[in-house]
Design a protein around this motif. Sequence first.
Motif, PDB file in Angstrom:
ATOM      1  N   TYR A 166     -43.035 -20.699  21.981  1.00  0.00           N
ATOM      2  CA  TYR A 166     -43.594 -19.709  21.085  1.00  0.00           C
ATOM      3  C   TYR A 166     -42.485 -19.272  20.138  1.00  0.00           C
ATOM      4  N   VAL A 167     -42.762 -19.331  18.838  1.00  0.00           N
ATOM      5  CA  VAL A 167     -41.734 -19.115  17.832  1.00  0.00           C
ATOM      6  C   VAL A 167     -42.146 -17.954  16.935  1.00  0.00           C
ATOM      7  N   GLY A 168     -41.239 -17.022  16.733  1.00  0.00           N
ATOM      8  CA  GLY A 168     -41.429 -15.945  15.761  1.00  0.00           C
ATOM      9  C   GLY A 168     -40.369 -16.087  14.689  1.00  0.00           C
ATOM     10  N   THR A 169     -40.763 -16.086  13.416  1.00  0.00           N
ATOM     11  CA  THR A 169     -39.801 -16.280  12.323  1.00  0.00           C
ATOM     12  C   THR A 169     -39.999 -15.243  11.223  1.00  0.00           C
ATOM     13  N   MET A 170     -38.916 -14.974  10.522  1.00  0.00           N
ATOM     14  CA  MET A 170     -38.904 -14.167   9.300  1.00  0.00           C
ATOM     15  C   MET A 170     -38.188 -15.003   8.257  1.00  0.00           C
ATOM     16  N   GLY A 171     -38.616 -14.896   7.007  1.00  0.00           N
ATOM     17  CA  GLY A 171     -37.934 -15.706   6.018  1.00  0.00           C
ATOM     18  C   GLY A 171     -38.378 -15.485   4.592  1.00  0.00           C
ATOM     19  N   MET A 183     -41.805 -13.508   4.264  1.00  0.00           N
ATOM     20  CA  MET A 183     -42.859 -13.904   5.193  1.00  0.00           C
ATOM     21  C   MET A 183     -42.437 -13.622   6.626  1.00  0.00           C
ATOM     22  N   ALA A 184     -43.448 -13.421   7.472  1.00  0.00           N
ATOM     23  CA  ALA A 184     -43.260 -13.288   8.913  1.00  0.00           C
ATOM     24  C   ALA A 184     -44.348 -14.124   9.572  1.00  0.00           C
ATOM     25  N   SER A 185     -43.971 -14.892  10.604  1.00  0.00           N
ATOM     26  CA  SER A 185     -44.961 -15.748  11.256  1.00  0.00           C
ATOM     27  C   SER A 185     -44.756 -15.781  12.760  1.00  0.00           C
ATOM     28  N   PHE A 216     -49.093 -31.313  21.910  1.00  0.00           N
ATOM     29  CA  PHE A 216     -49.486 -31.900  20.631  1.00  0.00           C
ATOM     30  C   PHE A 216     -50.283 -30.946  19.753  1.00  0.00           C
ATOM     31  N   VAL A 217     -50.563 -29.757  20.234  1.00  0.00           N
ATOM     32  CA  VAL A 217     -51.392 -28.792  19.511  1.00  0.00           C
ATOM     33  C   VAL A 217     -50.543 -27.584  19.146  1.00  0.00           C
ATOM     34  N   ASN A 218     -50.788 -27.030  17.963  1.00  0.00           N
ATOM     35  CA  ASN A 218     -50.058 -25.856  17.533  1.00  0.00           C
ATOM     36  C   ASN A 218     -50.967 -24.945  16.732  1.00  0.00           C
ATOM     37  N   GLY A 219     -50.540 -23.732  16.569  1.00  0.00           N
ATOM     38  CA  GLY A 219     -51.311 -22.775  15.783  1.00  0.00           C
ATOM     39  C   GLY A 219     -50.515 -21.507  15.601  1.00  0.00           C
ATOM     40  N   GLY A 220     -50.972 -20.682  14.698  1.00  0.00           N
ATOM     41  CA  GLY A 220     -50.256 -19.450  14.480  1.00  0.00           C
ATOM     42  C   GLY A 220     -50.860 -18.581  13.404  1.00  0.00           C
ATOM     43  N   PHE A 221     -50.144 -17.497  13.148  1.00  0.00           N
ATOM     44  CA  PHE A 221     -50.512 -16.525  12.138  1.00  0.00           C
ATOM     45  C   PHE A 221     -49.316 -16.290  11.237  1.00  0.00           C
ATOM     46  N   SER A 238     -50.441  -9.638  -1.069  1.00  0.00           N
ATOM     47  CA  SER A 238     -50.100  -9.994   0.307  1.00  0.00           C
ATOM     48  C   SER A 238     -51.113 -11.029   0.788  1.00  0.00           C
ATOM     49  N   ILE A 239     -50.632 -12.039   1.500  1.00  0.00           N
ATOM     50  CA  ILE A 239     -51.480 -13.120   1.982  1.00  0.00           C
ATOM     51  C   ILE A 239     -51.347 -13.207   3.494  1.00  0.00           C
ATOM     52  N   ASN A 240     -52.484 -13.282   4.178  1.00  0.00           N
ATOM     53  CA  ASN A 240     -52.526 -13.464   5.625  1.00  0.00           C
ATOM     54  C   ASN A 240     -53.275 -14.750   5.921  1.00  0.00           C
TER      55      ASN A 240
END
Length: 158
Positions: A34-39, A51-53, A60-65, A74-76
């Motif tokens: 599980y990865v949390g990023t800011m950038g 951005m924050a994600s 083999f499967v991934n997903g996120g917000f 602002s885009i979500n």
Amino acid sequence: MKKQLFVLIITGLMLGVRPAYGFVTMDFEPWYGYVGTMGYTKSEQYGDGMMASANAVLVFVNGGFEHKSFNQKSINNAYLGLGVGGALQLQFGTGNAGTLIKLRSDVSATQLMKGEFEFPERTQRDKLVDRLIFSLSYERYFDDNRSTNFQVGIGLLF
């Protein structure tokens, strides 16, 4: 698009969730995280922004917000995709700016130093450098050919 999301969800249940919960005897530990990023994000339409994600990789499967903040808007977005661990992910998403396709890569500092393809195993994630993630992504909206985004971020692997 609904049919493609349905296929991705079914594929995720078969490939991602099953091994992550131990129903298969193979070792998939380095292939999920599980990865949390800011950038930083750059858009042809809206300019520069932040951005924050939050992203999850299950074999083999991934997903996120993701939340992106520009001066004008602002885009979500929410994503679901297929890939090879965190190294290469192809995601389809939707949000308040439309439907999009995204190519993403989450690479840990340990992977870069050792030249490995997999995330460090959970027992090896005790130091900050083992959890440090560099994230690169490119996305293109289906509705607007101009509205392409590039993101680069830094975050943590959990």
